[in-house]
Design a protein around this motif. Structure first.
Motif, PDB file in Angstrom:
ATOM      1  N   UNK A 143      32.640  41.739  40.546  1.00 39.81           N
ATOM      2  CA  UNK A 143      31.456  42.254  41.237  1.00 39.81           C
ATOM      3  C   UNK A 143      31.593  43.779  41.348  1.00 39.81           C
ATOM      4  N   UNK A 144      30.526  44.538  41.088  1.00 45.78           N
ATOM      5  CA  UNK A 144      30.619  46.004  41.107  1.00 45.78           C
ATOM      6  C   UNK A 144      31.203  46.584  42.396  1.00 45.78           C
ATOM      7  N   UNK A 198      35.827  45.875  34.063  1.00 48.05           N
ATOM      8  CA  UNK A 198      35.476  44.464  34.145  1.00 48.05           C
ATOM      9  C   UNK A 198      36.583  43.657  33.472  1.00 48.05           C
ATOM     10  N   UNK A 199      37.085  42.685  34.178  1.00 51.65           N
ATOM     11  CA  UNK A 199      38.214  41.889  33.700  1.00 51.65           C
ATOM     12  C   UNK A 199      37.695  40.742  32.841  1.00 51.65           C
ATOM     13  N   UNK A 200      38.221  40.671  31.624  1.00 52.38           N
ATOM     14  CA  UNK A 200      37.829  39.615  30.700  1.00 52.38           C
ATOM     15  C   UNK A 200      38.574  38.320  30.980  1.00 52.38           C
ATOM     16  N   UNK A 201      38.114  37.255  30.349  1.00 52.19           N
ATOM     17  CA  UNK A 201      38.708  35.936  30.574  1.00 52.19           C
ATOM     18  C   UNK A 201      40.172  35.895  30.156  1.00 52.19           C
ATOM     19  N   UNK A 202      40.522  36.454  28.990  1.00 55.78           N
ATOM     20  CA  UNK A 202      41.913  36.427  28.527  1.00 55.78           C
ATOM     21  C   UNK A 202      42.828  37.205  29.471  1.00 55.78           C
ATOM     22  N   UNK A 203      42.383  38.376  29.895  1.00 59.90           N
ATOM     23  CA  UNK A 203      43.180  39.183  30.828  1.00 59.90           C
ATOM     24  C   UNK A 203      43.396  38.427  32.142  1.00 59.90           C
ATOM     25  N   UNK A 204      42.358  37.773  32.615  1.00 56.65           N
ATOM     26  CA  UNK A 204      42.453  37.043  33.881  1.00 56.65           C
ATOM     27  C   UNK A 204      43.415  35.854  33.751  1.00 56.65           C
ATOM     28  N   UNK A 205      43.356  35.152  32.636  1.00 55.95           N
ATOM     29  CA  UNK A 205      44.270  34.022  32.410  1.00 55.95           C
ATOM     30  C   UNK A 205      45.719  34.489  32.309  1.00 55.95           C
ATOM     31  N   UNK A 225      35.002  45.983  42.347  1.00 62.95           N
ATOM     32  CA  UNK A 225      35.658  46.861  41.365  1.00 62.95           C
ATOM     33  C   UNK A 225      35.751  48.294  41.884  1.00 62.95           C
ATOM     34  N   UNK A 226      34.712  48.772  42.564  1.00 64.45           N
ATOM     35  CA  UNK A 226      34.735  50.141  43.101  1.00 64.45           C
ATOM     36  C   UNK A 226      35.822  50.346  44.153  1.00 64.45           C
ATOM     37  N   UNK A 227      36.187  49.291  44.850  1.00 66.62           N
ATOM     38  CA  UNK A 227      37.195  49.388  45.905  1.00 66.62           C
ATOM     39  C   UNK A 227      38.600  49.058  45.401  1.00 66.62           C
ATOM     40  N   UNK A 228      38.724  48.816  44.097  1.00 60.05           N
ATOM     41  CA  UNK A 228      39.987  48.365  43.520  1.00 60.05           C
ATOM     42  C   UNK A 228      40.693  49.490  42.768  1.00 60.05           C
ATOM     43  N   UNK A 229      41.978  49.296  42.536  1.00 61.65           N
ATOM     44  CA  UNK A 229      42.753  50.249  41.753  1.00 61.65           C
ATOM     45  C   UNK A 229      42.480  50.075  40.254  1.00 61.65           C
ATOM     46  N   UNK A 230      42.020  48.903  39.864  1.00 61.20           N
ATOM     47  CA  UNK A 230      41.628  48.616  38.488  1.00 61.20           C
ATOM     48  C   UNK A 230      40.128  48.362  38.503  1.00 61.20           C
ATOM     49  N   UNK A 231      39.357  49.242  37.879  1.00 57.70           N
ATOM     50  CA  UNK A 231      37.907  49.187  38.039  1.00 57.70           C
ATOM     51  C   UNK A 231      37.158  48.603  36.847  1.00 57.70           C
ATOM     52  N   UNK A 273      36.835  33.039  40.634  1.00 58.79           N
ATOM     53  CA  UNK A 273      37.552  34.199  41.164  1.00 58.79           C
ATOM     54  C   UNK A 273      37.349  35.432  40.292  1.00 58.79           C
ATOM     55  N   UNK A 274      37.301  35.248  38.998  1.00 61.14           N
ATOM     56  CA  UNK A 274      37.065  36.385  38.098  1.00 61.14           C
ATOM     57  C   UNK A 274      35.657  36.952  38.329  1.00 61.14           C
ATOM     58  N   UNK A 275      34.680  36.077  38.527  1.00 60.55           N
ATOM     59  CA  UNK A 275      33.315  36.540  38.808  1.00 60.55           C
ATOM     60  C   UNK A 275      33.296  37.364  40.099  1.00 60.55           C
ATOM     61  N   UNK A 276      33.974  36.876  41.133  1.00 59.42           N
ATOM     62  CA  UNK A 276      34.039  37.630  42.391  1.00 59.42           C
ATOM     63  C   UNK A 276      34.713  38.980  42.172  1.00 59.42           C
ATOM     64  N   UNK A 277      35.837  38.973  41.445  1.00 64.03           N
ATOM     65  CA  UNK A 277      36.624  40.189  41.221  1.00 64.03           C
ATOM     66  C   UNK A 277      35.846  41.211  40.398  1.00 64.03           C
TER      67      UNK A 277
END
Length: 158
Positions: free
Chosen positions: A15-16, A27-34, A19-25, A9-13
């Protein structure tokens, strides 16, 4: 969603295009995602689901504000995988329809709400085709610049 799906899911999230269509653009790291997943999975007002298209995990649907007659939702897709299989558009439409059915069925909502960047015309068009109507617009700072955001709603009885 389960713990073992976090990396996918993090890999999908990240994707450039997502990210361009998101409010948070960023790249989300592993710790942030966890940390995000840890807060979501124990919060009864939130639910994150993995959408499957043709029996393959293909997207994420997140509901927030659960517990009353209304909730908010958002989604993203496995853009790279679906595009490679020529299934991006059918999966996108399928996810939208499945999320709406889940919101008014399993979640028993009366109103499903969402927010979309005004520049994301493709998502706005799909939402409108599925019955969502615009309720408001506002400016939100994203990467240091004000971006127009469209709020939408779909009512069960629409």
């Amino acid at each position: 969603m389960s713990d073992d799906e976090l990396g996918t899911l993090r890999r999908w999230r990240n994707h450039p295009e997502v990210r361009l269509a998101s409010f948070t653009t960023h790249e989300i790291g592993e710790d942030e995602h966890r940390r995000w997943w840890s807060s979501v999975r124990s919060d009864p007002s939130r639910r994150v689901l993995v959408y499957e298209h043709r029996a393959t995990a293909a997207g994420v649907v997140a509901f927030t504000g659960l517990g009353g007659p209304e909730a908010w939702w958002g989604f993203y897709l496995d853009v790279e995988g679906l595009d490679a299989r020529g299934q991006l558009m059918p999966a996108w439409i399928g996810l939208e329809k499945a999320a709406i059915a889940y919101a008014f069925g399993s979640l028993d909502l009366d109103v499903l709400r969402g927010e979309v960047l005004a520049s994301n015309e493709a998502v706005l068009q799909l939402h409108r085709r599925c019955g969502f109507t615009e309720t408001d617009r506002y400016a939100r700072e994203i990467d240091g610049e004000d971006q127009a955001v469209v709020r939408l709603a779909l009512r069960r009885d629409a």
